[in-house]
Motif scaffolding. Structure first.
Motif, mmCIF file in Angstrom:
data_model
loop_
_atom_site.group_PDB
_atom_site.id
_atom_site.type_symbol
_atom_site.label_atom_id
_atom_site.label_comp_id
_atom_site.label_asym_id
_atom_site.label_seq_id
_atom_site.Cartn_x
_atom_site.Cartn_y
_atom_site.Cartn_z
ATOM 1 N N ILE A 1 15.551 55.690 31.179
ATOM 2 C CA ILE A 1 16.455 56.864 30.282
ATOM 3 C C ILE A 1 16.427 57.800 30.949
ATOM 4 C CG2 ILE A 1 16.566 55.295 28.173
ATOM 5 C CD1 ILE A 1 14.389 57.037 27.041
ATOM 6 N N ALA A 2 15.535 58.019 31.886
ATOM 7 C CA ALA A 2 15.251 59.268 32.723
ATOM 8 C C ALA A 2 15.546 59.458 34.304
ATOM 9 C CB ALA A 2 13.936 59.931 32.503
ATOM 10 N N LEU A 3 15.832 60.473 34.698
ATOM 11 C CA LEU A 3 15.890 60.621 36.110
ATOM 12 C C LEU A 3 14.871 60.461 36.795
ATOM 13 C CD1 LEU A 3 18.009 64.012 36.708
ATOM 14 C CD2 LEU A 3 18.716 61.843 37.189
ATOM 15 N N GLY A 4 14.699 59.603 37.623
ATOM 16 C CA GLY A 4 13.578 59.176 38.488
ATOM 17 C C GLY A 4 13.135 57.900 38.086
ATOM 18 N N ASP A 5 13.597 57.459 36.989
ATOM 19 C CA ASP A 5 13.034 56.043 36.564
ATOM 20 C C ASP A 5 13.606 54.912 37.737
ATOM 21 O OD1 ASP A 5 11.987 56.819 34.397
ATOM 22 O OD2 ASP A 5 13.340 56.127 32.896
ATOM 23 N N ALA A 6 12.832 53.587 37.728
ATOM 24 C CA ALA A 6 12.876 52.713 38.860
ATOM 25 C C ALA A 6 14.020 51.883 38.229
ATOM 26 C CB ALA A 6 11.787 52.006 38.866
ATOM 27 N N GLY B 1 9.318 44.116 35.964
ATOM 28 C CA GLY B 1 9.144 44.014 37.438
ATOM 29 C C GLY B 1 10.188 45.114 38.135
ATOM 30 N N THR B 2 9.677 45.713 39.392
ATOM 31 C CA THR B 2 10.732 46.582 39.625
ATOM 32 C C THR B 2 11.462 45.931 41.001
ATOM 33 O OG1 THR B 2 8.670 48.497 39.674
ATOM 34 C CG2 THR B 2 10.405 48.877 41.400
ATOM 35 N N LEU B 3 12.711 46.427 40.995
ATOM 36 C CA LEU B 3 13.800 45.965 42.141
ATOM 37 C C LEU B 3 13.987 46.978 43.073
ATOM 38 C CD1 LEU B 3 16.654 44.748 39.654
ATOM 39 C CD2 LEU B 3 15.053 43.246 41.299
#
Length: 201
Positions: free
Chosen positions: A99-104, A119-121
Motif C-alpha cells: 500500500i506504499a511506494l517502494g513495497d515489493a 514471498g517476493t516476486l
C-alpha cells in the motif's frame, strides 16, 4: 453473490457476505473483489480487502450447493491490488502489491482457507509501485503473472513497464521480464491488459 433463478435475481445469505474496503488510487480497478470458481468443490472463492487504513487481504468461499458463505478470514497482509487463480490441488495463488511506494510485488498461497506466508516476486524499489494485472495457470500449475511497474516520477504520465514473471508449483519465482514500456496516463487502457493461456499440441 447474486443468483438468477427462474428470471428472478436474489442475494442468498447476503448478511454473511464479506465486506469490501475502499481503494487507494490509482489501483481502484485492481482492488475490486476477485472471484474464482472451483468446479470440483462447487465453491466460488472470493478475495477482497478490509477497510482503511489497513487494507488487509481477506478471503471467504461461497458454496453454490447450499447458497451460503463460509467464514471470512482476514489476513495481516496489506494490499492495494491483487489477482488470484486456482491450482489443481485446490490452493489459491495470489499476486499482490503493498500500500506504499517502494513495497515489493509479492505472492501468498491460500490453502484450505488459510493464508500462508508471503514471498517476493520482485523486490521493492524507491518511489516505485507495482500493479498486478492477471494470474493464469497452465496445465503444469505454473503461474504466469502479468504486472505493471510504475515509477512515481513524472506523474501523472510516468514511463510504465509491462512485466511478466512465473511462479512454479513449488512456489519458486522465475526471473522478471519486461514485455513492453510506454509513457502514458495512468487511466490509459494500455495499463490493464489481461493474460490468456492457450494449450497447444
Amino acid at each position: 453473490i447474486a443468483k438468477l433463478s427462474g428470471g428472478t435475481w436474489s442475494f442468498p445469505d447476503s448478511a454473511n457476505a464479506p465486506a469490501q474496503g475502499s481503494s487507494i488510487p490509482p489501483n481502484s480497478a485492481v482492488t475490486r473483489p476477485q472471484f474464482v470458481f472451483d468446479a470440483a468443490n462447487q465453491l466460488i472463492h472470493i478475495l477482497t480487502v478490509s477497510a482503511t487504513p489497513n487494507f488487509f487481504l481477506r478471503y471467504c468461499a461461497y458454496n453454490i450447493g447450499t447458497d451460503t458463505y463460509g467464514s471470512v478470514v482476514t489476513s495481516t497482509i496489506p494490499a492495494n491490488g491483487f489477482r488470484m487463480q486456482l491450482r489443481s490441488d485446490g490452493d489459491l495463488v495470489v499476486a499482490h502489491n503493498g500500500i506504499a511506494l517502494g513495497d515489493a510485488l509479492k505472492y501468498v498461497i491460500i490453502s484450505a482457507g488459510a493464508f500462508g506466508s508471503t514471498g517476493t516476486l520482485e523486490a521493492g524499489s524507491a518511489n516505485v509501485f507495482y500493479v498486478p494485472l492477471d494470474v493464469v495457470l497452465d496445465s503444469g500449475d505454473l503461474a504466469h503473472i502479468g504486472y505493471n511497474r510504475i515509477p512515481a516520477a513524472n506523474l501523472p504520465n510516468p514511463t510504465v513497464s509491462l512485466k511478466y514473471i512465473t511462479l512454479d508449483s513449488g512456489n519458486t519465482p522465475g526471473s522478471p521480464a519486461v514485455l513492453n514500456s510506454a509513457t502514458g496516463s495512468l487511466t490509459s487502457d494500455w495499463l490493464s491488459p489481461g493474460l490468456i493461456w492457450v494449450a497447444q499440441d
